[in-house]
Design a protein around this motif. Structure first.
Motif, PDB file in Angstrom:
ATOM      1  N   LEU A   1       0.803  -1.227   0.000  1.00 19.53           N
ATOM      2  CA  LEU A   1       0.000   0.000   0.000  1.00 19.53           C
ATOM      3  C   LEU A   1       0.833   1.273   0.000  1.00 19.53           C
ATOM      4  CD1 LEU A   1      -2.878  -0.979   2.452  1.00 19.53           C
ATOM      5  CD2 LEU A   1      -2.878  -1.005  -0.054  1.00 19.53           C
ATOM      6  N   ARG A   2       2.079   1.200   0.399  1.00 21.12           N
ATOM      7  CA  ARG A   2       2.933   2.389   0.393  1.00 21.12           C
ATOM      8  C   ARG A   2       3.570   2.607  -0.968  1.00 21.12           C
ATOM      9  NH1 ARG A   2       3.397   4.259   5.752  1.00 21.12           N
ATOM     10  NH2 ARG A   2       2.925   2.659   7.266  1.00 21.12           N
TER      11      ARG A   2
ATOM     12  N   LYS B   1      -6.427   4.805  -3.426  1.00 21.71           N
ATOM     13  CA  LYS B   1      -5.226   4.074  -3.025  1.00 21.71           C
ATOM     14  C   LYS B   1      -5.499   2.924  -2.061  1.00 21.71           C
ATOM     15  CE  LYS B   1      -2.011   7.796  -3.876  1.00 21.71           C
ATOM     16  NZ  LYS B   1      -0.690   7.401  -4.295  1.00 21.71           N
ATOM     17  N   LEU B   2      -6.597   2.982  -1.316  1.00 24.02           N
ATOM     18  CA  LEU B   2      -6.913   1.896  -0.387  1.00 24.02           C
ATOM     19  C   LEU B   2      -7.902   0.887  -0.987  1.00 24.02           C
ATOM     20  CD1 LEU B   2      -6.110   0.915   2.400  1.00 24.02           C
ATOM     21  CD2 LEU B   2      -8.004   2.228   3.364  1.00 24.02           C
TER      22      LEU B   2
ATOM     23  N   ARG C   1      -6.506  -1.736  -6.856  1.00 21.96           N
ATOM     24  CA  ARG C   1      -5.173  -2.367  -6.818  1.00 21.96           C
ATOM     25  C   ARG C   1      -5.140  -3.626  -7.686  1.00 21.96           C
ATOM     26  NH1 ARG C   1      -0.907   0.423  -4.106  1.00 21.96           N
ATOM     27  NH2 ARG C   1      -1.938   1.884  -2.727  1.00 21.96           N
ATOM     28  N   VAL C   2      -6.173  -4.439  -7.603  1.00 21.32           N
ATOM     29  CA  VAL C   2      -6.242  -5.660  -8.424  1.00 21.32           C
ATOM     30  C   VAL C   2      -6.316  -5.287  -9.906  1.00 21.32           C
ATOM     31  CG1 VAL C   2      -7.698  -7.653  -8.987  1.00 21.32           C
ATOM     32  CG2 VAL C   2      -7.183  -7.116  -6.594  1.00 21.32           C
TER      33      VAL C   2
ATOM     34  N   PRO D   1      -3.757   1.346   8.062  1.00 22.63           N
ATOM     35  CA  PRO D   1      -5.221   1.290   7.967  1.00 22.63           C
ATOM     36  C   PRO D   1      -5.826   0.382   9.046  1.00 22.63           C
ATOM     37  CG  PRO D   1      -4.214   0.952   5.808  1.00 22.63           C
ATOM     38  CD  PRO D   1      -3.105   0.924   6.816  1.00 22.63           C
ATOM     39  N   THR D   2      -7.023   0.726   9.480  1.00 27.24           N
ATOM     40  CA  THR D   2      -7.741  -0.091  10.456  1.00 27.24           C
ATOM     41  C   THR D   2      -8.421  -1.257   9.749  1.00 27.24           C
ATOM     42  OG1 THR D   2      -9.806   1.136  10.213  1.00 27.24           O
ATOM     43  CG2 THR D   2      -8.218   1.958  11.875  1.00 27.24           C
ATOM     44  N   ILE D   3      -8.816  -2.248  10.539  1.00 34.45           N
ATOM     45  CA  ILE D   3      -9.549  -3.393   9.980  1.00 34.45           C
ATOM     46  C   ILE D   3     -10.843  -2.909   9.330  1.00 34.45           C
ATOM     47  CG2 ILE D   3     -10.833  -5.481  10.585  1.00 34.45           C
ATOM     48  CD1 ILE D   3      -8.605  -6.158  12.547  1.00 34.45           C
ATOM     49  N   ASP D   4     -11.535  -1.958   9.963  1.00 34.21           N
ATOM     50  CA  ASP D   4     -12.778  -1.444   9.376  1.00 34.21           C
ATOM     51  C   ASP D   4     -12.519  -0.794   8.021  1.00 34.21           C
ATOM     52  OD1 ASP D   4     -14.323  -2.338  11.491  1.00 34.21           O
ATOM     53  OD2 ASP D   4     -14.312  -0.411  12.538  1.00 34.21           O
TER      54      ASP D   4
END
Length: 189
Positions: A13-14, A46-47, A52-53, A110-113
């Motif tokens: 992610l970075r 970005k998240l 990303r896929v 990032p959080t799980i949520d």
């Protein structure tokens, strides 16, 4: 005649970090005249797992011939999610220091949520349709050895314990990681 595979780097992610072993590996392979490239960083979303896929799929669409994927951290999860949706043949994948997105991360991540809301969870546990090596750290703050080994077994991956290397990134003291080239050669057979 055997075609030399293209090495496709799948960052986490970075994205691209100048001192990261993936960036250094790409440069080193190119110096050896081995075709190596990276999935391009995202400008937006970005998240988003889907974005990303899609970026990984786009990078693969631009490559003719065999491919070896070299993924790190959340890049491993991008690769695993991609493999659930697409059928392009892959020669093999090095999956280094997978980030356990189902477990809480330290502050600054990032959080799980947030990960759930952006499509990352649950982590796929189906066998991968290509050979893979999971390089697992014994002291990774983003994925315990036990959890990472469990993922690897579910994916049908060969697990290699690479010792106390943290998250195998510059913050853990890793720029160049020489073992990556060895694993890529092993996957190239």
């Amino acid at each position: 005649m055997t075609t030399t595979p293209t090495i496709l780097i799948v960052p986490g992610l970075r994205d691209h970090v100048a001192e990261h072993w993936q960036t250094l590996l790409e440069q080193k392979l190119r110096e050896k005249l081995i075709e190596a490239r990276s999935v391009q960083p995202l400008e937006h979303d970005k998240l988003s797992r889907d974005a990303r896929v899609a970026a990984l799929d786009q990078a693969l669409a631009e490559i003719d011939g065999p491919v070896i994927l070299v993924a790190h951290s959340a890049g491993v999860m991008i690769t695993v999610h991609w493999a659930q949706q697409h059928k392009r043949p892959i020669m093999g994948a090095l999956l280094a220091a997978p980030a356990d997105l189902e477990s809480p991360f330290p502050p600054g991540y990032p959080t799980i949520d947030a990960l759930r809301d952006n499509g990352w969870l649950p982590i796929p546990r189906n066998p991968l349709p290509f050979p893979s090596i999971v390089a697992a750290s014994t002291n990774d703050p983003l994925g315990s050895l036990e959890r990472v080994t469990g993922f690897a077994h579910a994916w049908g991956s060969h697990v290699v314990n690479i010792g106390d290397v943290g998250h195998l990134n510059p913050a853990a003291g890793f720029g160049e990681w020489v073992k990556a080239e060895e694993f890529v050669r092993e996957l190239a057979g």
